[in-house]
Design a protein around this motif. Structure first.
Motif, PDB file in Angstrom:
ATOM      1  N   ARG A   2       0.834  -1.203   0.000  1.00 50.88           N
ATOM      2  CA  ARG A   2       0.000   0.000   0.000  1.00 50.88           C
ATOM      3  C   ARG A   2       0.873   1.260   0.000  1.00 50.88           C
ATOM      4  N   ARG A   3       0.234   2.375  -0.359  1.00 49.82           N
ATOM      5  CA  ARG A   3       0.957   3.649  -0.420  1.00 49.82           C
ATOM      6  C   ARG A   3       1.644   3.973   0.900  1.00 49.82           C
ATOM      7  N   ILE A   6       4.654   1.766   1.487  1.00 50.03           N
ATOM      8  CA  ILE A   6       5.802   2.129   0.662  1.00 50.03           C
ATOM      9  C   ILE A   6       6.558   3.286   1.301  1.00 50.03           C
ATOM     10  N   LYS A  61      12.605  -4.436 -10.484  1.00 46.25           N
ATOM     11  CA  LYS A  61      11.472  -4.887  -9.669  1.00 46.25           C
ATOM     12  C   LYS A  61      11.470  -6.419  -9.579  1.00 46.25           C
ATOM     13  N   ASN A  65      12.274  -6.850  -5.803  1.00 46.73           N
ATOM     14  CA  ASN A  65      10.972  -6.653  -5.170  1.00 46.73           C
ATOM     15  C   ASN A  65      10.996  -5.521  -4.148  1.00 46.73           C
ATOM     16  N   PRO A  67      10.660  -1.359  -3.281  1.00 43.12           N
ATOM     17  CA  PRO A  67       9.965  -0.216  -3.880  1.00 43.12           C
ATOM     18  C   PRO A  67      10.856   0.443  -4.934  1.00 43.12           C
ATOM     19  N   GLY A  97       5.280  -0.664 -13.609  1.00 43.03           N
ATOM     20  CA  GLY A  97       5.191  -1.109 -12.225  1.00 43.03           C
ATOM     21  C   GLY A  97       5.938  -0.272 -11.212  1.00 43.03           C
ATOM     22  N   ASP A  99       6.608   2.102  -8.246  1.00 38.69           N
ATOM     23  CA  ASP A  99       5.814   2.389  -7.048  1.00 38.69           C
ATOM     24  C   ASP A  99       5.714   3.887  -6.795  1.00 38.69           C
ATOM     25  N   ASN A 129      -3.562   6.335  -7.522  1.00 38.78           N
ATOM     26  CA  ASN A 129      -2.864   5.509  -6.535  1.00 38.78           C
ATOM     27  C   ASN A 129      -1.343   5.601  -6.613  1.00 38.78           C
ATOM     28  N   ILE A 130      -0.838   6.326  -7.605  1.00 37.75           N
ATOM     29  CA  ILE A 130       0.606   6.415  -7.745  1.00 37.75           C
ATOM     30  C   ILE A 130       1.166   7.474  -6.795  1.00 37.75           C
TER      31      ILE A 130
END
Length: 232
Positions: A2-3, A6, A61, A65, A67, A97, A99, A129-130
Motif C-alpha cells: 500500500r501507499r 511504501i 522490480k 521486489n 519499492p 510497475g 511504485d 494511486n501512484i
C-alpha cells in the motif's frame, strides 16, 4: 504494498540510484546490468531503488521486489527539464510497475505553458494511486510542489539548475529548510558522496537519502580518486 507501507519503508533508509545513460560505460543498448547493481544494494540493506527507464524499472522490480522510484530521462528541444516531463512518460512508468514516480517540479517553462500544479493534478486524476516524488532545486520549488499535492519532495536538482548554487557537497540547508516548513517526507539527494554525509542528512531531518554516483557509477568513483591523487 500500500501507499503508506511504501512510504513507511523508506523512513531512515538508503535509496540507491541505479542508472546508466547512453554514453556511460555501464550503459548497454537494449539490455541492462542495473538489476545486478540493485541486487547488491538490496543485499547491503537499501530500502528502495531509484532508476531510469521502463526496462530497468521492470527488471529491477523482478530482481529485488523493493519499492522502485521510476523516472524517464529525456531531452525536449527548447526546454531544460529532462526528468519525467510528460504524461506519456508517467503512463509508461505506471505500466512498468513503478511504485513512486519522480517528476521534474522545477518552476521552469513547461510544454504548452502548463504549470507544475496542472501537471500534478492531471497525474493524480489519471493515476490516483501512484506516489509522486518532486525533484526540485530550491526551497520555493519544494514548497510549491508540496502545496500542489506531491507525496515526497527530493532535493535532486539542487545545483543542477542555472539559478542554484553549485556546491561541492550536499545541500544541507535546503533539506533543513524544507524539513522545517513542509509536512511530507523530504528526501536528500545530490552529491552525497560519503557515508558521514548521508548520516548527517538523517540527523537534520531528512526522511531518507538517495545515493547514486558514490555507489553505482565506477567512472565517477574512479575520477574522484584520480583527482585526489593528482592533488597529492
Amino acid at each position: 504494498m500500500r501507499r503508506d507501507e511504501i512510504i513507511s519503508n523508506l523512513k531512515g533508509g538508503l535509496i540507491v540510484s541505479c542508472q546508466a545513460l547512453p554514453g556511460e560505460p555501464l550503459y548497454i543498448e537494449g539490455d541492462t546490468i542495473m538489476p545486478l547493481m540493485a541486487r547488491a544494494a538490496k543485499k547491503s540493506g537499501a530500502c528502495a531503488i531509484r532508476t531510469n527507464g521502463v526496462l530497468d524499472v521492470i527488471k529491477i522490480k523482478e530482481e529485488t521486489n523493493l519499492p522502485i522510484i521510476g523516472l524517464i530521462k529525456k531531452s525536449y528541444e527548447g526546454f531544460e527539464q529532462y526528468i519525467t516531463f510528460t504524461m506519456d512518460e508517467v503512463d509508461a512508468l505506471v505500466e512498468a510497475g513503478a511504485d513512486i514516480i519522480a517528476i521534474d517540479c522545477t518552476l521552469r517553462k513547461r510544454i504548452n505553458g502548463e504549470t507544475v500544479e496542472e501537471f500534478i493534478k492531471k497525474i493524480k486524476e489519471k493515476h490516483p494511486n501512484i506516489l509522486l516524488m518532486a525533484d526540485i532545486s530550491n526551497y520555493e520549488e519544494g514548497v510549491n510542489a508540496y502545496k500542489a499535492g506531491v507525496d515526497i519532495v527530493s532535493t535532486t536538482l539542487s545545483g543542477y539548475t542555472n539559478y542554484t548554487e553549485k556546491l561541492d557537497g550536499p545541500d544541507y540547508k535546503l533539506v533543513e529548510d524544507l524539513v522545517r516548513d513542509i509536512d511530507i517526507p523530504v528526501v536528500a539527494e545530490g552529491r552525497v558522496h560519503y557515508p558521514d554525509q548521508a548520516a548527517k542528512m538523517l540527523e537534520i531531518g531528512a526522511f531518507a537519502v538517495v545515493v547514486g554516483g558514490a555507489i553505482t557509477r565506477p567512472l565517477e568513483i574512479t575520477e574522484r580518486f584520480m583527482k585526489a591523487m593528482r592533488r597529492g
